[in-house]
Write a protein that holds these residues in place. Structure first.
Motif, PDB file in Angstrom:
ATOM      1  N   LEU A  23       0.801  -1.226   0.000  1.00 30.95           N
ATOM      2  CA  LEU A  23       0.000   0.000   0.000  1.00 30.95           C
ATOM      3  C   LEU A  23       0.833   1.275   0.000  1.00 30.95           C
ATOM      4  O   LEU A  23       0.282   2.363  -0.194  1.00 30.95           O
ATOM      5  CB  LEU A  23      -0.918   0.021   1.223  1.00 30.95           C
ATOM      6  N   LEU A  24       2.160   1.138   0.213  1.00 38.38           N
ATOM      7  CA  LEU A  24       2.962   2.313   0.529  1.00 38.38           C
ATOM      8  C   LEU A  24       3.996   2.668  -0.526  1.00 38.38           C
ATOM      9  O   LEU A  24       4.517   1.817  -1.241  1.00 38.38           O
ATOM     10  CB  LEU A  24       3.679   2.095   1.866  1.00 38.38           C
ATOM     11  N   GLN A  25       4.294   3.976  -0.564  1.00 36.84           N
ATOM     12  CA  GLN A  25       5.417   4.478  -1.344  1.00 36.84           C
ATOM     13  C   GLN A  25       6.697   4.306  -0.513  1.00 36.84           C
ATOM     14  O   GLN A  25       6.662   3.973   0.676  1.00 36.84           O
ATOM     15  CB  GLN A  25       5.230   5.965  -1.651  1.00 36.84           C
ATOM     16  N   ALA A  26       7.816   4.610  -1.127  1.00 35.37           N
ATOM     17  CA  ALA A  26       9.098   4.467  -0.444  1.00 35.37           C
ATOM     18  C   ALA A  26       9.207   5.399   0.763  1.00 35.37           C
ATOM     19  O   ALA A  26       9.930   5.102   1.724  1.00 35.37           O
ATOM     20  CB  ALA A  26      10.244   4.740  -1.417  1.00 35.37           C
ATOM     21  N   ASN A  27       8.481   6.532   0.720  1.00 36.69           N
ATOM     22  CA  ASN A  27       8.553   7.492   1.829  1.00 36.69           C
ATOM     23  C   ASN A  27       7.655   7.121   3.008  1.00 36.69           C
ATOM     24  O   ASN A  27       7.551   7.863   3.982  1.00 36.69           O
ATOM     25  CB  ASN A  27       8.210   8.906   1.339  1.00 36.69           C
ATOM     26  N   GLY A  28       6.969   5.956   2.925  1.00 34.62           N
ATOM     27  CA  GLY A  28       6.131   5.506   4.013  1.00 34.62           C
ATOM     28  C   GLY A  28       4.700   5.994   3.965  1.00 34.62           C
ATOM     29  O   GLY A  28       3.891   5.621   4.820  1.00 34.62           O
ATOM     30  N   GLU A  29       4.373   6.843   2.983  1.00 35.97           N
ATOM     31  CA  GLU A  29       2.999   7.296   2.820  1.00 35.97           C
ATOM     32  C   GLU A  29       2.273   6.404   1.810  1.00 35.97           C
ATOM     33  O   GLU A  29       2.896   5.671   1.032  1.00 35.97           O
ATOM     34  CB  GLU A  29       2.972   8.758   2.370  1.00 35.97           C
ATOM     35  N   GLY A  78      -4.684  -3.028 -15.783  1.00 35.33           N
ATOM     36  CA  GLY A  78      -5.208  -4.301 -15.296  1.00 35.33           C
ATOM     37  C   GLY A  78      -4.478  -4.834 -14.090  1.00 35.33           C
ATOM     38  O   GLY A  78      -4.536  -6.045 -13.812  1.00 35.33           O
ATOM     39  N   VAL A  79      -3.800  -3.949 -13.355  1.00 40.21           N
ATOM     40  CA  VAL A  79      -3.002  -4.349 -12.200  1.00 40.21           C
ATOM     41  C   VAL A  79      -3.666  -3.864 -10.920  1.00 40.21           C
ATOM     42  O   VAL A  79      -4.013  -2.687 -10.794  1.00 40.21           O
ATOM     43  CB  VAL A  79      -1.572  -3.766 -12.284  1.00 40.21           C
ATOM     44  N   ASP A  80      -3.850  -4.773  -9.963  1.00 47.50           N
ATOM     45  CA  ASP A  80      -4.330  -4.411  -8.633  1.00 47.50           C
ATOM     46  C   ASP A  80      -3.207  -4.742  -7.657  1.00 47.50           C
ATOM     47  O   ASP A  80      -2.998  -5.899  -7.302  1.00 47.50           O
ATOM     48  CB  ASP A  80      -5.600  -5.192  -8.284  1.00 47.50           C
ATOM     49  N   PHE A  81      -2.450  -3.721  -7.252  1.00 49.09           N
ATOM     50  CA  PHE A  81      -1.266  -3.967  -6.423  1.00 49.09           C
ATOM     51  C   PHE A  81      -1.595  -4.156  -4.945  1.00 49.09           C
ATOM     52  O   PHE A  81      -0.727  -4.493  -4.146  1.00 49.09           O
ATOM     53  CB  PHE A  81      -0.236  -2.840  -6.574  1.00 49.09           C
ATOM     54  N   VAL A  82      -2.852  -3.937  -4.563  1.00 45.99           N
ATOM     55  CA  VAL A  82      -3.243  -4.065  -3.162  1.00 45.99           C
ATOM     56  C   VAL A  82      -3.281  -5.531  -2.760  1.00 45.99           C
ATOM     57  O   VAL A  82      -3.967  -6.339  -3.393  1.00 45.99           O
ATOM     58  CB  VAL A  82      -4.619  -3.427  -2.914  1.00 45.99           C
ATOM     59  N   ASP A  83      -2.541  -5.875  -1.721  1.00 48.51           N
ATOM     60  CA  ASP A  83      -2.596  -7.223  -1.147  1.00 48.51           C
ATOM     61  C   ASP A  83      -3.796  -7.292  -0.198  1.00 48.51           C
ATOM     62  O   ASP A  83      -3.927  -6.463   0.713  1.00 48.51           O
ATOM     63  CB  ASP A  83      -1.295  -7.521  -0.406  1.00 48.51           C
ATOM     64  N   PHE A  84      -4.664  -8.267  -0.411  1.00 48.60           N
ATOM     65  CA  PHE A  84      -5.898  -8.368   0.374  1.00 48.60           C
ATOM     66  C   PHE A  84      -5.611  -8.419   1.877  1.00 48.60           C
ATOM     67  O   PHE A  84      -6.211  -7.679   2.664  1.00 48.60           O
ATOM     68  CB  PHE A  84      -6.690  -9.607  -0.052  1.00 48.60           C
ATOM     69  N   ASP A  85      -4.713  -9.277   2.300  1.00 45.90           N
ATOM     70  CA  ASP A  85      -4.430  -9.444   3.726  1.00 45.90           C
ATOM     71  C   ASP A  85      -3.841  -8.176   4.332  1.00 45.90           C
ATOM     72  O   ASP A  85      -4.152  -7.813   5.478  1.00 45.90           O
ATOM     73  CB  ASP A  85      -3.475 -10.620   3.950  1.00 45.90           C
TER      74      ASP A  85
END
Length: 254
Positions: A77-83, A97-104
């Motif tokens: 969920l995060l950028q390199a700066n922690g946000e 077509g990319v969903d980078f969010v990990d469900f858990d």
């Protein structure tokens, strides 16, 4: 009878936004507000309206500011700066077509924001949903956490004609901000005129005033101020309350 629920999102986005929401609640038509638990202004923003008779929902935010969970537990969920990764990045990846969010990981952050919501508001949310980003995994995680706690989950929809659900209630979500020539008062009137008997509509607003933070972190700016004015408009209130076929409700009524 028609049932209209006017919702104000983004409590906590910025101090100026919170001031606009406060007026929209105290002097206007808003009876349901969404709180962004992770934002620095969320506690002060809620404090402005905590004594009002309103429904409060968790407006889960994973595209602005810092997380409530341990950053080490939610790297997707995060950028390199922690946000959080920005809504712009969500949109760009969605187009690929990319969903980078990990469900858990999303569940971990949603639960952490729920804990913070309860600390701020002093009670559990009357409804549960997410600040708009394009992620099926996030939506699934929101639904799972809501189910785990028995909350009314407001299913998101960007289709003005689509019927979705909130808890067990069929609703239509209407949001017209950022459309060319947007006139919030006229949009609310048109929505009511178009509603069918027995239908429930959630009209989503983002009332607020503007400060440097909102101007540099949101694409939704002037329309926020226009919505404050519309929600305070005595003519609109009289028109809505004078209709014998319409009831103004909040999420506690669903």
């Amino acid at each position: 009878m028609k049932y209209l629920l006017i919702r104000a999102d983004d409590v906590g986005y910025s101090y100026a936004v919170d001031l606009g929401i406060e007026r929209s609640v105290r002097e206007g038509l808003v009876r349901s507000v969404g709180v962004m638990p992770n934002m620095p202004e969320a506690e002060r923003g809620w404090g402005l309206i905590a004594d009002c008779d309103i429904a409060a929902g968790q407006h889960t935010n994973v595209c602005l500011g810092k997380p409530c969970a341990d950053p080490a537990l939610i790297p997707s969920l995060l950028q390199a700066n922690g946000e959080f990764k920005s809504s712009r990045e969500y949109r760009a990846k969605y187009k690929e077509g990319v969903d980078f969010v990990d469900f858990d990981e999303a569940v971990i952050e949603i639960e952490a924001q729920l804990k913070r919501f309860i600390e701020i508001v002093g009670r559990e949310p009357e409804y549960f949903e997410a600040h708009a980003v394009l992620s099926e995994n996030l939506n699934a995680a929101i639904a799972q956490v809501a189910q785990n706690h028995g909350y009314k989950c407001q299913v998101p929809s960007f289709d003005l004609t689509a019927v979705v659900t909130c808890g067990d209630t069929p609703v239509r979500m209407v949001m017209r901000s950022q459309t060319p020539g947007y006139d919030p008062a006229a949009a609310i009137r048109e929505t009511v005129e178009e509603m069918k008997d027995g239908e429930t509509v959630v009209f989503v607003c983002h009332p607020g005033y503007l400060d440097h933070y909102i101007l540099t972190h949101s694409s939704l700016t002037e329309d926020r101020t226009k919505e404050v004015d519309a929600l305070l408009d005595p003519d609109l209130r009289a028109w809505l309350e004078g209709r014998g076929d319409l009831e103004l409700i909040d999420y506690r009524d669903l």
